[in-house]
Scaffold this active site. Structure first.
Site, short mmCIF file in Angstrom:
data_model
loop_
_atom_site.label_atom_id
_atom_site.label_comp_id
_atom_site.label_asym_id
_atom_site.label_seq_id
_atom_site.Cartn_x
_atom_site.Cartn_y
_atom_site.Cartn_z
N GLN A 1 51.42 -10.42 -35.12
CA GLN A 1 49.96 -10.51 -34.93
C GLN A 1 49.22 -9.67 -35.96
OE1 GLN A 1 48.53 -12.64 -32.78
NE2 GLN A 1 46.49 -12.01 -33.36
N ASP B 1 53.49 -19.07 -38.36
CA ASP B 1 52.07 -18.92 -38.72
C ASP B 1 51.77 -19.62 -40.06
OD1 ASP B 1 50.34 -17.51 -36.98
OD2 ASP B 1 51.41 -15.64 -37.39
N LYS C 1 49.23 -16.34 -26.30
CA LYS C 1 50.35 -17.00 -26.99
C LYS C 1 51.58 -17.01 -26.07
CE LYS C 1 48.41 -16.04 -31.51
NZ LYS C 1 48.36 -15.31 -32.78
N1 GUN Z 1 45.13 -12.82 -36.25
C1 GUN Z 1 44.09 -13.68 -36.18
N2 GUN Z 1 44.53 -14.94 -36.21
C2 GUN Z 1 45.86 -14.90 -36.31
C3 GUN Z 1 46.88 -15.88 -36.37
O1 GUN Z 1 46.64 -17.09 -36.37
N3 GUN Z 1 48.15 -15.42 -36.44
C4 GUN Z 1 48.45 -14.10 -36.46
N4 GUN Z 1 49.73 -13.76 -36.55
N5 GUN Z 1 47.54 -13.16 -36.39
C5 GUN Z 1 46.26 -13.56 -36.31
#
Ligand code: GUN
Length: 280
Positions: free
Chosen positions: A95, A118, A51
């Site tokens: 996350q 998100d 990311k």
């Molecule tokens: N954990 C697995 N997929 C995601 C996601 O798309 N966003 C976040 N914040 N955590 C995750």
């Protein structure tokens, strides 16, 4: 059979995002994403790094907050509260999964909806349900973007989603529905799963089990989308679909890696761009 190249679709979308970020920057608006990771989950560390790399690629400033495993819910809420009020930060990403002692729901609910890139906050999930949204759920939106890139029709098609998580299964079903697909959501209690999945023109697997979808579960000519990110017995990254067994039966298939994964991050960057435009 054609392989859906998530990296290629991703590159084209990222080019557009990069140009828009540049235009904002030239007008004096920098774009920033705060990335929070708690603890030492190795998979989460890889995702967070990707990311951050994605941000750098398109000109978004990323601010990483790597917190120790023993961080309390209150400490995390204090950080999020600070970031909610930080004008450099357009988007906040925490996350998941969080360590078990942290109350995930309270944490998600504490992110300001306008910074919730998100799209996990109930305000944003509500908007998604209604079909009136500025933040797209990243993984499902990435899948829709890939289908559109390859001119795959959704309207009127039988769409079957395996998995009912809040992150993927449920919002995926909503986006397919908004695109006029006929949608079925399957899960661990579904009876005669293979019978249901064999109806699918578009089959989305979001189960979290390696090689779960086998050839007998797939209709001839189906489009198969694999959201899985699993490690097999040899430690190799693999999806939810038995790729070798299924590939000759379908019209299109996403590989793992190089399918859905890159698109998810791209849609996060796109949401951060949206947040920045709204925060001018
Ligand atoms: N954990 C697995 N997929 C995601 C996601 O798309 N966003 C976040 N914040 N955590 C995750």
């Amino acid at each position: 059979m054609q392989i859906i190249d998530g990296k290629a679709v991703s590159a084209s979308v990222r080019e557009r995002i990069k140009n828009e970020i540049e235009i904002l920057k030239n007008a004096g608006k920098e774009t920033g994403l705060a990335v929070i990771i708690v603890g030492n989950d190795p998979a989460s560390k890889v995702y967070v790094n990707n990311k951050k790399k994605g941000c750098a690629e398109v000109g978004i400033n990323s601010y990483e907050y790597a917190l120790p495993e023993e961080t309390t819910t209150e400490e995390l809420l204090e950080l999020i509260n600070k970031l909610n009020g930080d004008s450099r930060v357009d988007g906040i990403l925490c996350q998941l999964p969080l360590p078990k002692h942290i109350d995930e729901k309270t944490v998600i609910n504490s992110i300001a909806p306008k910074k919730d890139v998100d799209a996990f906050h109930p305000v944003n999930t509500g908007h998604i349900m209604i079909g009136d949204y500025s933040f797209l759920p990243c993984t499902p939106a990435g899948i829709i973007e890939m289908l559109k890139f390859y001119n795959i029709e959704i309207s009127g098609k039988e769409c079957v989603v395996i998995g009912r998580s809040n992150i993927v299964g449920k919002p995926m079903a909503m986006l397919l529905l908004h695109n006029s697909g006929t949608v079925t959501v399957c899960h661990s209690k579904t009876v005669n799963l293979a019978e249901v999945t064999r109806r699918a023109d578009i089959l989305v697997a979001a189960v979290g089990k390696a090689n779960f979808v086998t050839a007998d579960m797939v209709k001839d000519g189906a489009v198969v989308i694999d959201v899985g990110m699993n490690r097999n017995a040899e430690g190799k990254l693999c999806g939810d679909v038995d790729f070798e067994g299924v590939k000759d039966k379908c019209s299109f298939i996403t590989p793992v890696p190089g399918g859905v994964g890159p698109m998810t991050i791209t849609m996060l960057l796109n949401n951060t761009l949206t947040a920045s435009k709204n925060n001018k």
